[in-house]
Motif scaffolding. Sequence first.
Motif, PDB file in Angstrom:
ATOM      1  N   VAL A  24     -23.922  14.139  10.745  1.00 18.09           N
ATOM      2  CA  VAL A  24     -25.278  13.948  11.507  1.00 18.09           C
ATOM      3  C   VAL A  24     -25.448  14.963  12.037  1.00 18.09           C
ATOM      4  N   CYS A  25     -26.450  15.428  12.765  1.00 18.72           N
ATOM      5  CA  CYS A  25     -26.993  16.744  12.867  1.00 18.72           C
ATOM      6  C   CYS A  25     -26.925  17.685  12.293  1.00 18.72           C
ATOM      7  N   ASN A  26     -26.488  18.305  11.225  1.00 16.65           N
ATOM      8  CA  ASN A  26     -25.849  19.422  11.123  1.00 16.65           C
ATOM      9  C   ASN A  26     -24.220  19.769  11.059  1.00 16.65           C
ATOM     10  N   LYS A  27     -23.572  18.763  11.837  1.00 15.24           N
ATOM     11  CA  LYS A  27     -21.992  17.846  12.041  1.00 15.24           C
ATOM     12  C   LYS A  27     -22.045  17.440  10.658  1.00 15.24           C
ATOM     13  N   GLU A  28     -20.968  17.258  10.467  1.00 11.24           N
ATOM     14  CA  GLU A  28     -19.861  17.038   9.573  1.00 11.24           C
ATOM     15  C   GLU A  28     -18.858  16.513   9.652  1.00 11.24           C
ATOM     16  N   ARG A  29     -18.629  15.699   9.299  1.00 11.35           N
ATOM     17  CA  ARG A  29     -16.438  14.928   9.575  1.00 11.35           C
ATOM     18  C   ARG A  29     -16.008  14.187   8.234  1.00 11.35           C
ATOM     19  N   THR A  30     -14.950  14.343   8.164  1.00 12.44           N
ATOM     20  CA  THR A  30     -14.417  14.225   6.245  1.00 12.44           C
ATOM     21  C   THR A  30     -13.346  13.306   6.171  1.00 12.44           C
ATOM     22  N   THR A  31     -13.597  13.033   5.886  1.00  7.52           N
ATOM     23  CA  THR A  31     -12.557  11.310   5.651  1.00  7.52           C
ATOM     24  C   THR A  31     -12.074  11.377   4.098  1.00  7.52           C
ATOM     25  N   ARG A  32      -9.907  10.946   3.993  1.00  7.71           N
ATOM     26  CA  ARG A  32     -10.109  10.541   2.745  1.00  7.71           C
ATOM     27  C   ARG A  32      -9.477   9.156   2.697  1.00  7.71           C
ATOM     28  N   LEU A  33     -10.003   8.123   1.857  1.00  6.57           N
ATOM     29  CA  LEU A  33      -9.456   7.036   1.887  1.00  6.57           C
ATOM     30  C   LEU A  33      -8.557   7.043   0.393  1.00  6.57           C
ATOM     31  N   TYR A  34      -7.392   6.767   0.388  1.00  4.10           N
ATOM     32  CA  TYR A  34      -6.076   6.204  -0.321  1.00  4.10           C
ATOM     33  C   TYR A  34      -6.395   4.148  -1.309  1.00  4.10           C
ATOM     34  N   ILE A  35      -6.355   3.907  -1.905  1.00  2.33           N
ATOM     35  CA  ILE A  35      -6.230   3.463  -2.699  1.00  2.33           C
ATOM     36  C   ILE A  35      -4.402   2.626  -3.312  1.00  2.33           C
ATOM     37  N   HIS A  36      -4.061   1.885  -2.167  1.00  4.86           N
ATOM     38  CA  HIS A  36      -2.633   2.060  -2.943  1.00  4.86           C
ATOM     39  C   HIS A  36      -2.704   0.482  -3.738  1.00  4.86           C
ATOM     40  N   GLY A  37      -2.310   1.303  -5.438  1.00  4.42           N
ATOM     41  CA  GLY A  37      -2.753   0.162  -6.032  1.00  4.42           C
ATOM     42  C   GLY A  37      -0.734  -0.425  -6.590  1.00  4.42           C
ATOM     43  N   GLY A  38      -1.920  -2.343  -6.820  1.00  2.00           N
ATOM     44  CA  GLY A  38      -0.217  -2.872  -7.191  1.00  2.00           C
ATOM     45  C   GLY A  38       0.446  -3.269  -5.918  1.00  2.00           C
ATOM     46  N   ILE A  39      -0.188  -3.178  -4.534  1.00  3.70           N
ATOM     47  CA  ILE A  39       0.755  -3.741  -3.542  1.00  3.70           C
ATOM     48  C   ILE A  39       0.014  -5.401  -3.625  1.00  3.70           C
ATOM     49  N   ASN A  40       0.637  -6.197  -2.732  1.00  3.47           N
ATOM     50  CA  ASN A  40       0.386  -7.349  -2.728  1.00  3.47           C
ATOM     51  C   ASN A  40       0.672  -7.418  -1.442  1.00  3.47           C
ATOM     52  N   ALA A  41      -0.246  -7.690  -0.448  1.00  2.00           N
ATOM     53  CA  ALA A  41      -0.421  -7.771   1.317  1.00  2.00           C
ATOM     54  C   ALA A  41      -0.007  -9.178   1.589  1.00  2.00           C
ATOM     55  N   TYR A  42       0.407  -9.917   0.830  1.00  2.00           N
ATOM     56  CA  TYR A  42       1.270 -11.468   1.230  1.00  2.00           C
ATOM     57  C   TYR A  42       1.908 -11.653   0.466  1.00  2.00           C
ATOM     58  N   LEU A  43       3.547 -11.343   0.278  1.00  2.00           N
ATOM     59  CA  LEU A  43       4.920 -11.087  -0.577  1.00  2.00           C
ATOM     60  C   LEU A  43       5.181 -12.773   0.194  1.00  2.00           C
ATOM     61  N   LYS A  44       6.387 -13.028  -0.715  1.00  2.33           N
ATOM     62  CA  LYS A  44       6.227 -14.450   0.027  1.00  2.33           C
ATOM     63  C   LYS A  44       8.110 -13.334  -0.103  1.00  2.33           C
ATOM     64  N   ALA A  45       8.637 -14.374   1.399  1.00  2.00           N
ATOM     65  CA  ALA A  45      10.143 -13.700   1.823  1.00  2.00           C
ATOM     66  C   ALA A  45      10.943 -14.806   0.434  1.00  2.00           C
ATOM     67  N   PHE A  46      12.578 -14.007   0.202  1.00  2.00           N
ATOM     68  CA  PHE A  46      12.846 -14.560  -1.225  1.00  2.00           C
ATOM     69  C   PHE A  46      14.386 -14.145  -0.607  1.00  2.00           C
ATOM     70  N   VAL A  47      15.592 -15.192  -0.782  1.00  2.00           N
ATOM     71  CA  VAL A  47      16.579 -15.232  -0.395  1.00  2.00           C
ATOM     72  C   VAL A  47      17.855 -14.972  -1.627  1.00  2.00           C
ATOM     73  N   ILE A  48      18.770 -14.013  -1.668  1.00  2.00           N
ATOM     74  CA  ILE A  48      19.602 -13.781  -2.858  1.00  2.00           C
ATOM     75  C   ILE A  48      21.542 -14.567  -2.120  1.00  2.00           C
ATOM     76  N   LYS A  49      21.423 -15.548  -2.137  1.00  2.00           N
ATOM     77  CA  LYS A  49      23.378 -16.244  -1.900  1.00  2.00           C
ATOM     78  C   LYS A  49      24.660 -15.590  -2.814  1.00  2.00           C
ATOM     79  N   GLU A  50      25.262 -14.828  -2.162  1.00  2.00           N
ATOM     80  CA  GLU A  50      26.349 -14.618  -3.044  1.00  2.00           C
ATOM     81  C   GLU A  50      27.535 -14.387  -2.439  1.00  2.00           C
ATOM     82  N   PRO A  51      28.783 -15.781  -2.630  1.00  2.00           N
ATOM     83  CA  PRO A  51      28.755 -16.227  -4.094  1.00  2.00           C
ATOM     84  C   PRO A  51      27.206 -17.375  -3.484  1.00  2.00           C
TER      85      PRO A  51
END
Length: 266
Positions: A24-51
């Motif tokens: 903008v008007c001979n000024k610039e700003r740079t940002t980086r976008l990261y994509i996190h592949g393989g991440i499910n945003a809505y994982l379900k809770a899971f319980v392991i009971k031993e014994p």
Amino acid sequence: MEATNVFNITNLTLDDQGKYTCKVCNKERTTRLYIHGGINAYLKAFVIKEPDETLYDINSKVKLICTFGKNKQKRSKDYFELAWYKLASDGQREPKPLKVQKLEEGLHLLLGPLTQESEGTYECAVTRPKVNHYDFKLVRIKLKDRFTPKIHVLNYNPVFVGKETENFSLSYNVSSHTACNITWWKSKDGLKYQLITRCLVTAQRCEKPDKGNENITKTSFEIKDLKFPQDNLFYKLVAANDKGNNSKTFQIQVLGKANECPNSKF
């Protein structure tokens, strides 16, 4: 898609990852976008009971593991928050999370030795604040019902009759929860009893009597070579735990040789 002072990217793919520059008007700003592949945003809770039990013995131990579903992604733990809570009697969870051990496979909640205070419902909570995601799984911990000892004597008779020099034996079984201590007593008149031996929960065998010819285990009672009149006694078996006690009493009548009856038997 571009609009006035707005730059939107929809349906992100890995190809959208990289640097983006706004000029903008001979000024610039740079940002980086990261994509996190393989991440499910809505994982379900899971319980392991031993014994994994429906009911637990008092003083036993159980391990509860709060984690994600079986098909969890490797880096999911970096984006989600896990916590264990205990629910109050009204079904509302207590405000502070429980102290846990954080390991690779999830949050370990170690319970035990279990007491009545350990009983209740526990909540495994999974949250991801950035997308306002919350999921939970409840697990119930319940102890086996405690009861006063029950005594069963095989072929029980209030009075057992035997001949001198014969052997006398009986089998018995005691059921209880929690486990009980067993004591054996004897008396000449059926009123004042003297301790013979104790069979403690913490010991595999009963204590050896200081004197007398009784041989006692946690399931049997035996006298070898009955003698008249020394073994003409009353005997009492007592079983006790934290819920109460129960007892069984019987008498042994030994027939001396001079008084033998042809048809007498145990």
